[in-house]
Enzyme design. Structure first.
Site, PDB file in Angstrom:
ATOM      1  CB  CYS A  88      -0.969  -0.023   1.173  1.00 44.97           C
ATOM      2  SG  CYS A  88      -0.185   0.374   2.712  1.00 44.97           S
TER       3      CYS A  88
ATOM      4  NE  ARG B  22       0.585  -1.918   6.056  1.00 40.89           N
ATOM      5  CZ  ARG B  22      -0.521  -1.305   6.475  1.00 40.89           C
ATOM      6  NH1 ARG B  22      -1.134  -0.461   5.673  1.00 40.89           N
ATOM      7  NH2 ARG B  22      -1.003  -1.524   7.666  1.00 40.89           N
TER       8      ARG B  22
HETATM    9  N1  EPU Z   1       5.417  -6.763   8.955  1.00 41.85           N
HETATM   10  C1  EPU Z   1       6.143  -7.776   8.395  1.00 41.85           C
HETATM   11  N2  EPU Z   1       5.532  -9.012   8.275  1.00 41.85           N
HETATM   12  C2  EPU Z   1       4.280  -9.251   8.709  1.00 41.85           C
HETATM   13  C3  EPU Z   1       3.544  -8.215   9.292  1.00 41.85           C
HETATM   14  C4  EPU Z   1       4.138  -6.953   9.406  1.00 41.85           C
HETATM   15  O1  EPU Z   1       7.271  -7.581   7.985  1.00 41.85           O
HETATM   16  O2  EPU Z   1       3.803 -10.385   8.564  1.00 41.85           O
HETATM   17  C5  EPU Z   1       6.018  -5.417   9.064  1.00 41.85           C
HETATM   18  C6  EPU Z   1       5.257  -4.389   8.242  1.00 41.85           C
HETATM   19  O3  EPU Z   1       5.647  -4.396   6.892  1.00 41.85           O
HETATM   20  C7  EPU Z   1       5.591  -3.089   8.944  1.00 41.85           C
HETATM   21  C8  EPU Z   1       5.723  -3.519  10.400  1.00 41.85           C
HETATM   22  O4  EPU Z   1       5.891  -4.942  10.389  1.00 41.85           O
HETATM   23  O5  EPU Z   1       6.805  -2.594   8.482  1.00 41.85           O
HETATM   24  C9  EPU Z   1       4.528  -3.169  11.244  1.00 41.85           C
HETATM   25  O6  EPU Z   1       3.364  -3.761  10.726  1.00 41.85           O
HETATM   26  P1  EPU Z   1       2.153  -4.244  11.643  1.00 41.85           P
HETATM   27  O7  EPU Z   1       1.823  -5.629  11.260  1.00 41.85           O
HETATM   28  O8  EPU Z   1       2.436  -3.943  13.069  1.00 41.85           O
HETATM   29  O9  EPU Z   1       1.004  -3.280  11.150  1.00 41.85           O
HETATM   30  P2  EPU Z   1      -0.426  -3.677  10.568  1.00 41.85           P
HETATM   31  O10 EPU Z   1      -1.073  -4.680  11.452  1.00 41.85           O
HETATM   32  O11 EPU Z   1      -0.313  -3.947   9.133  1.00 41.85           O
HETATM   33  C10 EPU Z   1      -1.657  -1.878  12.011  1.00 41.85           C
HETATM   34  C11 EPU Z   1      -2.566  -0.732  11.742  1.00 41.85           C
HETATM   35  C12 EPU Z   1      -1.782   0.401  11.081  1.00 41.85           C
HETATM   36  C13 EPU Z   1      -0.656   0.821  12.032  1.00 41.85           C
HETATM   37  C14 EPU Z   1       0.234  -0.393  12.346  1.00 41.85           C
HETATM   38  C15 EPU Z   1       1.316  -0.093  13.343  1.00 41.85           C
HETATM   39  C16 EPU Z   1      -4.646  -1.873  11.361  1.00 41.85           C
HETATM   40  C17 EPU Z   1      -5.741  -2.210  10.432  1.00 41.85           C
HETATM   41  N3  EPU Z   1      -3.632  -1.163  10.861  1.00 41.85           N
HETATM   42  O12 EPU Z   1      -1.169  -2.277  10.738  1.00 41.85           O
HETATM   43  O13 EPU Z   1      -2.691   1.480  10.925  1.00 41.85           O
HETATM   44  O14 EPU Z   1       0.124   1.812  11.422  1.00 41.85           O
HETATM   45  O15 EPU Z   1      -0.593  -1.455  12.880  1.00 41.85           O
HETATM   46  O16 EPU Z   1       0.791   0.409  14.513  1.00 41.85           O
HETATM   47  O17 EPU Z   1      -4.705  -2.197  12.538  1.00 41.85           O
HETATM   48  C18 EPU Z   1      -3.476   3.484   9.999  1.00 41.85           C
HETATM   49  O18 EPU Z   1      -4.468   3.383  10.748  1.00 41.85           O
HETATM   50  O19 EPU Z   1      -3.228   4.532   9.360  1.00 41.85           O
HETATM   51  C19 EPU Z   1      -2.561   2.358   9.870  1.00 41.85           C
HETATM   52  C20 EPU Z   1      -1.712   2.229   8.862  1.00 41.85           C
END
Ligand code: EPU
Length: 446
Positions: free
Chosen positions: A139, A144
């Site tokens: 995105c 991600r």
């Molecule tokens: N990552 C990996 N592998 C994975 C999962 C994540 O490498 O399998 C990496 C991601 O690429 C990123 C980092 O870990 O660099 C953090 O990702 P995380 O999984 O914690 O984030 P997310 O679950 O995809 C949620 C929120 C985001 C928020 C992040 C961090 C939701 C729907 N989204 O995303 O919200 O920025 O946690 O707090 O819960 C927003 O609301 O604007 C938003 C982007």
């Protein structure tokens, strides 16, 4: 170019995709109006998305309250409907009947529009024994990946085959349920913690997630699951223990306030030097944001258990580094950058969570900001005042940053790219207008 004020809010469910209908729509903001009064904070987008996925775990009806009216949340509702779930919505109250969950296949057209819809994989797999969910893709803020989600499910005994862009997962061999496991996450990913936690609620035996994410939305999801009879302990710490149960029962659950929406309004008060009050907030969730505001020179007073007041002050620069909770949230980085552009002195902002989350810099520079980017760092030199300009929102939080910058800028700012803003801020322009901001949704005419 001629602009026409339409002044009406585009309801999030009126368009079929995020990009449709937005080509000629923008926000027109006339800056430098002091704000005053009270604003009520809505339910948390990121909790609502995870909890909606979590309703798939339940074999009885559930009621959710304080569900925000947002495009992302509507999309998650559509994903659930496509899986056979019946949903009735009445403002912030959603009655959800997941008893007929019949389809293990989430539709690509929907998952590709909303990354969080990948989070249905855990509940579907643990409830039906099989799940087919398209990879969500990257995105605007980074690539991600979902490798941590997948590795967690594999550790619990799932066979996972990624083919033609779809993650096909099934419970291995003749076992009917996923098996509890010890899982150490390489990174405290919010989504992976949620996926594994949900999958583990109906697994056989105990699952321990180490280096788990500690965000308030994780705690909210765990509380929601526990209200249905799940046995989850330790949510909010880095070690979560889940004792699997055979089934979950009905619940009536209220979603927590949106800490990022609250933080965004705190910054709006700070940049306009306005003593605004936020109601329906949870102070504890805002500790890292309030600490930074105080470093910058803005005090935030607790008015009551659930309200906060901005006490504006002279703004001075500071350094910010984003990190997983309880660190400074990446979802507030862009809004603070807007604030620091007009704070005296130098500030260094380091983004460590996402690899591509500084795209708002170019737009803030169009408004006169003095910012230099090197790698994942942005050096901001505070200037006296921003000036209004046409700007383009590049992601959700970038759009909020541009709105905040516009509130403090001289003259008129036109913010385009509102498909991002509508994903995550409920009625932002009505809320700002009620505080006295001059902000209107306008439609360009060709
Ligand atoms: N990552 C990996 N592998 C994975 C999962 C994540 O490498 O399998 C990496 C991601 O690429 C990123 C980092 O870990 O660099 C953090 O990702 P995380 O999984 O914690 O984030 P997310 O679950 O995809 C949620 C929120 C985001 C928020 C992040 C961090 C939701 C729907 N989204 O995303 O919200 O920025 O946690 O707090 O819960 C927003 O609301 O604007 C938003 C982007």
């Amino acid at each position: 170019m001629e602009v026409k004020t339409i002044n009406t809010f585009i309801q999030p469910n009126q368009s079929a995709t995020f990009t449709q209908d937005y080509n000629r729509v923008a926000l027109e903001i006339i800056g430098r109006n002091p704000l005053k009064g009270e604003v009520r904070i809505s339910g948390a987008k990121n909790s609502a998305l995870a909890i909606l996925a979590g309703t798939l775990l339940c074999s009885q009806e559930c009621r959710l309250t304080n569900v925000p009216t947002l495009k992302d949340v509507q999309f998650m509702g559509q994903v659930l409907s496509a899986l056979g779930v019946k949903i009735e919505q009445n403002q912030d109250v959603w009655d959800i009947d997941p008893r007929q969950l019949k389809d293990a296949q989430a539709p690509y057209e929907l998952v590709s529009q909303l990354r969080a819809s990948f989070f249905v994989i855990g509940p579907i797999l643990t409830r039906l024994g099989v799940a087919h969910v398209p990879l969500p893709g990257g995105c605007a803020i980074g690539s991600r990946p979902v490798d941590l989600h997948v590795r967690g499910l594999q550790a619990m005994g799932a066979d996972v085959l990624i083919e033609h862009g779809v993650v096909n997962a099934s419970v291995k061999g003749n076992k009917k349920r996923l098996q509890g496991a010890n899982i150490f996450l390489d990174y405290p990913s919010v989504g992976a913690t949620e996926t594994i936690m949900m999958a583990a609620t109906l697994a056989e035996g105990e699952t321990i997630i180490q280096n788990a994410a500690q965000e308030p939305e994780i705690v909210d999801l765990a509380n929601f699951c526990n209200s249905m009879g799940a046995k989850i302990k330790g949510a909010g710490t880095n070690t979560i223990t889940i004792e699997g149960v055979k089934s979950l029962h009905s619940t009536d659950y209220a979603i927590i306030p949106d800490r990022i929406e609250a933080g965004t309004f705190l910054v709006a008060g700070a940049i306009t030097h306005s003593p605004i009050t936020l109601t329906a907030v949870n102070h504890e969730h805002l500790i890292p944001v309030i600490a930074k505001l105080e470093e910058i020179g803005v005090k935030v007073a607790r008015e009551s258990e659930t309200s906060l007041k901005v006490l504006p002050g002279e703004l001075r620069g500071t350094d910010i580094e984003t990190s997983p909770h309880p660190g400074f949230p990446t979802d507030m980085q862009a809004q603070f950058m807007a604030l620091l552009t007009v704070s005296e002195g130098n500030s260094l902002i380091t983004e460590t969570v996402f690899e591509n989350r500084l795209r708002h810099v170019a737009e803030l520079k169009r408004m006169g900001a003095d910012i230099k980017v090197k790698g994942n760092c942005a050096m901001v030199r505070g200037i006296y005042r921003l000036s209004g300009a046409p700007v383009m929102a590049t992601d959700l939080r970038a759009s909020a940053a541009l709105v905040i910058a516009a509130l403090a800028a001289d003259g008129t700012t036109i913010v385009q790219g509102l498909q991002h803003l509508d994903r995550g801020y409920e009625n932002i322009e009505q809320k700002l207008r009620s505080l006295g901001a001059k902000i209107n949704r306008i439609q360009y005419q060709s």
